[in-house]
Scaffold this motif. Structure first.
Motif, PDB file in Angstrom:
ATOM      1  N   LEU A 189      37.282  42.586  36.598  1.00  0.00           N
ATOM      2  CA  LEU A 189      35.952  42.303  37.134  1.00  0.00           C
ATOM      3  C   LEU A 189      35.062  41.607  36.108  1.00  0.00           C
ATOM      4  O   LEU A 189      34.259  40.741  36.459  1.00  0.00           O
ATOM      5  CB  LEU A 189      35.306  43.603  37.614  1.00  0.00           C
ATOM      6  CG  LEU A 189      35.993  44.270  38.815  1.00  0.00           C
ATOM      7  CD1 LEU A 189      35.390  45.633  39.091  1.00  0.00           C
ATOM      8  CD2 LEU A 189      35.889  43.389  40.058  1.00  0.00           C
ATOM      9  N   GLU A 379      31.705  46.911  40.335  1.00  0.00           N
ATOM     10  CA  GLU A 379      31.987  45.958  41.418  1.00  0.00           C
ATOM     11  C   GLU A 379      30.757  45.123  41.736  1.00  0.00           C
ATOM     12  O   GLU A 379      30.820  43.895  41.876  1.00  0.00           O
ATOM     13  CB  GLU A 379      32.465  46.686  42.679  1.00  0.00           C
ATOM     14  CG  GLU A 379      33.870  47.270  42.588  1.00  0.00           C
ATOM     15  CD  GLU A 379      33.854  48.689  42.044  1.00  0.00           C
ATOM     16  OE1 GLU A 379      32.778  49.132  41.549  1.00  0.00           O
ATOM     17  OE2 GLU A 379      34.897  49.363  42.111  1.00  0.00           O
ATOM     18  N   PRO A 408      30.709  50.832  46.442  1.00  0.00           N
ATOM     19  CA  PRO A 408      31.046  49.404  46.293  1.00  0.00           C
ATOM     20  C   PRO A 408      30.540  48.626  47.502  1.00  0.00           C
ATOM     21  O   PRO A 408      30.488  49.163  48.610  1.00  0.00           O
ATOM     22  CB  PRO A 408      32.579  49.414  46.242  1.00  0.00           C
ATOM     23  CG  PRO A 408      32.945  50.807  45.833  1.00  0.00           C
ATOM     24  CD  PRO A 408      31.891  51.683  46.436  1.00  0.00           C
ATOM     25  N   HIS A 592      38.255  43.185  47.514  1.00  0.00           N
ATOM     26  CA  HIS A 592      37.120  43.910  48.106  1.00  0.00           C
ATOM     27  C   HIS A 592      37.302  44.155  49.598  1.00  0.00           C
ATOM     28  O   HIS A 592      36.662  45.036  50.163  1.00  0.00           O
ATOM     29  CB  HIS A 592      35.825  43.119  47.896  1.00  0.00           C
ATOM     30  CG  HIS A 592      35.174  43.418  46.577  1.00  0.00           C
ATOM     31  ND1 HIS A 592      34.891  44.685  46.167  1.00  0.00           N
ATOM     32  CD2 HIS A 592      34.777  42.591  45.580  1.00  0.00           C
ATOM     33  CE1 HIS A 592      34.320  44.652  44.974  1.00  0.00           C
ATOM     34  NE2 HIS A 592      34.251  43.384  44.600  1.00  0.00           N
TER      35      HIS A 592
END
Length: 596
Positions: A189, A379, A408, A592
């Motif tokens: 990330l 995230e 998230p 995601h």
């Protein structure tokens, strides 16, 4: 006092730098503004935001006054004159010029409050001042439109440029080999947050000698923010080499590409952008003879049509020494009209980690990082290197802070939250029931958005703001003083793409056709609609759309199209055993939106 008559708007603009440096005891200015009812209370609170520095408050005050026009500026000068002993530095200190400056303004009692001040100026100087006022109006209006998504006090925030990473090299984030992409989650990330190594800034783009500058970046990454900061700095500058600056966004560019055959650039700029108050022919002659002092900004370039006004500017057929800045998405840069146009290419990579923190501290009025819990959500932080996503996260936090802080959140989910928030302007008790009751209106706007996307336009046809759904999402834009033409657009082109994806969710028979188009050179830009569609098909999103489509409906779309979507966007070779490369943003997006 001197007898020379001056425009109050121009006088404040000319004294801007000294006022920003020297004005003090701002609480007294704030008090006088309230006593004299010069501005609405809400605007006064916004200007003197406790989270802003004194210099930022002064800039916001002067910008607001300039946008309001001659009368407000005249009365503000009266306030400065009446309070000069308390609000100006003493003449013996470092800033004696403010006392002399205010003494040179003639407070006459003529009906026009000195509006004939420009009698001593030629038509070119007058038009340059008109353009700066127009620039301030553009900045004020665009910022106001953005802030309507926020609630309560947050709406009063004034524009402040948070540094973006600008690089003249190709992106430092490489294409990633899928099989080798085995870093742990945190490292994966963090690779999406850029590092500012070159320290390139908007003011350098304005002052460098390059005449053709291309600013490239993915949707929402901050392209418009950079050129709007250039526009703002120009309005502040007292010694800028640029005399004339024109800011042309997507709606205006669409008009330019559709301009009638043989329409001159002068005709277009004066009729659709801003008409000189005096002697347009003399103004145009000065612009041609001194074209090195002209700056033209195209914000949101898609393509051009042969014979259009845009083509004449890019080919340097007119104003051949003008500085031209163009912002575009990567696919417009790699092919078509811009592939070999620029002499100076800059990639906008978004917020660095320090800028992400600075942005949330500004928007959430936090004193330190520890009070911003969203910074603990890796995230979200990784997504927020894209300024538009950082803005939507801010809006989501203000709407439902506990949900946003602790869970998230995908890009599509942020847009879905904004979608429901916009519809809540009527104080709806049961949002699902309201959406279901307005399904036909939602489908109509989604269809209009989809058709506009296919036509490569941000202009929406057949719009009626009597429709509450359209009224909630669309903004009218009027061009020029003479043409008076009005079109309707979304806040951002990504919002239009979200609506186009919503149309595909509700009318899936169009998905196959769009997939085919997205694989062509002309249809590359449609991939952004497909990524939104992937997000809408996620199981996590079912709670948002159960009032529009059923679970079985979504499942049937997934069963029929998801594999082909993944093959289209993730695989670039026929043999799965070969090394396969993919854009990292697509890997993150797929990560995601798992759940199938």
């Amino acid at each position: 006092m001197a007898s020379t008559k001056r425009s109050a708007v121009d006088y404040i603009r000319n004294g801007r730098a000294a006022l920003v440096r020297g004005l003090r005891n701002l609480h007294l200015i704030k008090q006088k503004l309230g006593e004299r009812k010069l501005l609405p209370d809400s605007e006064i609170v916004s200007i003197f935001d406790k989270g802003a520095t004194a210099a930022e408050q002064v800039r916001q005050l002067l910008d607001t006054a300039a946008c309001k026009g001659e009368d407000v500026c005249y009365e503000l000068l009266r306030i400065f004159d009446d309070t000069r002993d308390q609000t100006f530095p003493m003449p013996v200190e470092r800033h004696p010029e403010l006392h002399q400056w205010i003494s040179c303004f003639s407070f006459g009692h003529d009906l026009q409050h000195q509006t004939d001040d420009m009698a001593d100026s030629g038509p070119c100087a007058k038009y340059q001042r008109q353009l700066k006022t127009r620039a301030l109006q553009i900045l004020h209006e665009k910022w106001r439109q953005n802030m309507t998504f926020l609630k309560h006090k947050a709406r009063g925030k004034s524009f402040k440029y948070i540094p973006l990473v600008l690089d003249t090299d190709v992106s430092a984030i490489p294409h990633t080999k899928i099989k080798a992409y085995k870093k742990n989650k945190a490292k994966k990330l963090k690779t999406f947050i850029p590092t500012d190594k070159r320290k390139l800034s908007p003011d350098q783009l304005l002052t460098i000698n390059e005449k053709k500058i291309l600013l490239v970046g993915k949707p929402g990454i901050g392209k418009s923010t950079v050129v709007q900061e250039i526009l703002r700095m120009w309005t502040d500058g007292e010694d800028s080499q640029a005399s004339y600056m024109f800011y042309l966004d997507e709606p205006l560019m669409k008009l330019m590409s559709e301009s009638v055959e043989n329409e001159s650039l002068a005709s277009f700029l004066f009729n659709k952008y801003l008409m000189p108050v005096e002697s347009p022919d003399k103004v145009w002659e000065d612009m041609k003879e001194n074209s090195e002092n002209v700056v033209i900004i195209f914000d949101g370039f898609l393509d051009i049509i042969g014979g259009s006004v845009i083509e004449s500017i890019m080919d340097k057929e007119v104003l051949n020494e003008a500085k031209v800045l163009i912002t575009c998405r990567p696919e417009a840069d790699l092919s078509g009209d811009l592939s070999d146009w620029a002499s100076f290419r800059v990639e906008i990579q978004g917020f660095s980690e320090s800028s992400i923190r600075a942005y949330f501290k500004l928007m959430l009025e936090a004193n330190d990082d520890t009070s911003i819990s969203v910074l603990n959500n890796l995230e979200l932080v990784s997504l927020c290197h894209v300024p538009l996503y950082a803005f939507f996260v801010t809006a989501s936090m203000l709407l439902s802070p506990f949900q946003t802080d602790n869970q998230p959140c995908t890009v599509t989910e942020m847009y879905a939250r904004i979608f429901r928030h916009c519809l809540a302007f009527e104080n709806v008790d049961n949002m699902d029931k309201y959406i279901q009751g307005n399904r036909s209106a939602i489908l109509s706007l989604a269809s209009t958005s989809y058709q506009a996307i296919l036509s490569k336009t941000v202009h929406l046809a057949d719009v009626s703001l009597k429709d509450t759904v359209q009224q909630a999402f669309l903004t009218p834009v009027t061009f020029g003083e003479t043409s008076g033409e009005t079109v309707f657009v979304f806040l951002h082109n990504t919002v239009q793409e979200f609506w186009a994806a919503l149309f595909l969710l509700m009318a899936p028979d169009k998905i196959g056709h769009l997939l085919q188009l997205s694989q062509t050179e002309e249809g590359k830009y449609l991939k952004y609609v497909i990524t939104f569609l992937c997000g809408l098909l996620s199981e996590k999103m079912e709670a948002y759309w159960k009032c529009l489509v059923t679970h079985d409906h979504v499942k049937s779309i997934t069963d029929k199209y998801f594999e082909s979507i993944m093959n289209t966007f993730l695989y670039t070779v026929e043999d799965d055993e070969q090394d396969t490369y993919v854009e990292p943003e697509n890997v993150l997006y797929a990560y995601h939106n798992t759940g199938f």
